[in-house]
Design a protein around this motif. Structure first.
Motif, PDB file in Angstrom:
ATOM      1  N   ALA A  17       0.862  -1.183   0.000  1.00  0.00           N
ATOM      2  CA  ALA A  17       0.000   0.000   0.000  1.00  0.00           C
ATOM      3  C   ALA A  17       0.894   1.226   0.000  1.00  0.00           C
ATOM      4  N   LYS A  18       0.752   2.074  -1.010  1.00  0.00           N
ATOM      5  CA  LYS A  18       1.517   3.320  -1.072  1.00  0.00           C
ATOM      6  C   LYS A  18       0.732   4.387  -0.329  1.00  0.00           C
ATOM      7  N   VAL A  19       1.311   4.907   0.725  1.00  0.00           N
ATOM      8  CA  VAL A  19       0.632   5.871   1.589  1.00  0.00           C
ATOM      9  C   VAL A  19       1.370   7.201   1.530  1.00  0.00           C
TER      10      VAL A  19
ATOM     11  N   VAL B 226      -4.025   6.753  -0.117  1.00  0.00           N
ATOM     12  CA  VAL B 226      -3.570   5.362  -0.107  1.00  0.00           C
ATOM     13  C   VAL B 226      -3.874   4.723  -1.451  1.00  0.00           C
ATOM     14  N   ARG B 227      -2.847   4.130  -2.047  1.00  0.00           N
ATOM     15  CA  ARG B 227      -3.024   3.340  -3.272  1.00  0.00           C
ATOM     16  C   ARG B 227      -2.649   1.900  -2.952  1.00  0.00           C
ATOM     17  N   ILE B 228      -3.552   0.986  -3.248  1.00  0.00           N
ATOM     18  CA  ILE B 228      -3.250  -0.433  -3.065  1.00  0.00           C
ATOM     19  C   ILE B 228      -3.949  -1.198  -4.189  1.00  0.00           C
ATOM     20  N   GLY B 229      -3.163  -1.930  -4.953  1.00  0.00           N
ATOM     21  CA  GLY B 229      -3.719  -2.599  -6.122  1.00  0.00           C
ATOM     22  C   GLY B 229      -4.283  -1.547  -7.067  1.00  0.00           C
ATOM     23  N   SER B 230      -5.527  -1.743  -7.515  1.00  0.00           N
ATOM     24  CA  SER B 230      -6.179  -0.785  -8.415  1.00  0.00           C
ATOM     25  C   SER B 230      -7.010   0.242  -7.649  1.00  0.00           C
ATOM     26  N   ARG B 231      -6.977   0.172  -6.328  1.00  0.00           N
ATOM     27  CA  ARG B 231      -7.794   1.066  -5.497  1.00  0.00           C
ATOM     28  C   ARG B 231      -7.027   2.323  -5.102  1.00  0.00           C
ATOM     29  N   LEU B 232      -7.742   3.436  -5.061  1.00  0.00           N
ATOM     30  CA  LEU B 232      -7.187   4.702  -4.592  1.00  0.00           C
ATOM     31  C   LEU B 232      -8.129   5.273  -3.547  1.00  0.00           C
TER      32      LEU B 232
END
Length: 201
Positions: free
Chosen positions: A131-133, A175-181
């Protein structure tokens, strides 16, 4: 990187995007981990912790960031300064050697990308999700644990945080995780308010 809440943080306002070059350095470091695995089962955790410690220095010490990013410094100056800092921080030989190779190749400024690539590769091997935070200020350990818990509740497993400090967000987080923002930053809220006010005018 040894636990779900471990992070690699870049001091740059933008999250580092691993390039082919960064991936090659990260894979070389992972190759060393593989070589050590039989004699030292915890090598991956130790090396990951060393890399994290180096980036904690990067995040917290503006002088160190400026030193690493200064292209005018000769390789000998970079090597002497970087190794002195690494020795004081108690960072092991693997990360020290990585830094040495990057200095020789004049790539020390790419260290954030290499760290991000290493973290992503290690997380992938362990079946973790990255997860990019992005936050306006560095996260506390409590905040990290809360983010991991919320993402786990949302159905993500083995979450690994990759943190970035972006002062332009003003507050909140993205937060970016997978295809979710998930964008809960004050900057985005102000932009949405601005659009809403324009629409009402």
């Amino acid at each position: 990187m040894a636990s779900a809440s471990t992070n690699v943080t870049s001091a740059s306002p933008q999250a580092p995007n691993p390039t082919g070059l960064a991936e090659r350095y990260a894979l070389a470091l992972l190759g060393i981990v593989d070589d050590l695995r039989q004699t030292e089962p915890g090598a991956a955790d130790r090396i990951a912790a060393d890399l994290e410690a180096l980036f904690r220095l990067w995040r917290e010490d503006a002088g160190f960031r400026a030193f690493v990013e200064d292209p005018r410094l000769a390789a000998s100056e970079q090597r002497r300064g970087a190794f002195a800092i690494i020795e004081r921080a108690g960072i092991g030989p693997e990360v020290r050697n990585l830094v040495g190779v990057m200095i020789v190749n004049r790539r020390l400024g790419r260290l954030p990308e290499v760290a991000a690539a290493f973290g992503a590769q290690l997380a992938s091997r362990r079946g973790q999700q990255t997860a990019k935070v992005a936050t306006a200020h560095p996260l506390s350990d409590t905040q990290r644990a809360q983010i991991v818990a919320r993402l786990t509740e949302a159905g993500f497993s083995g979450v690994q945080l990759q943190e970035t400090v972006d002062p332009t967000l003003l507050g909140g987080l993205v937060v970016r995780i997978g295809s979710r923002l998930y964008d809960n930053s004050i900057k985005s809220k102000l932009q949405r308010l601005q659009y809403a006010m324009k629409g009402a005018a």
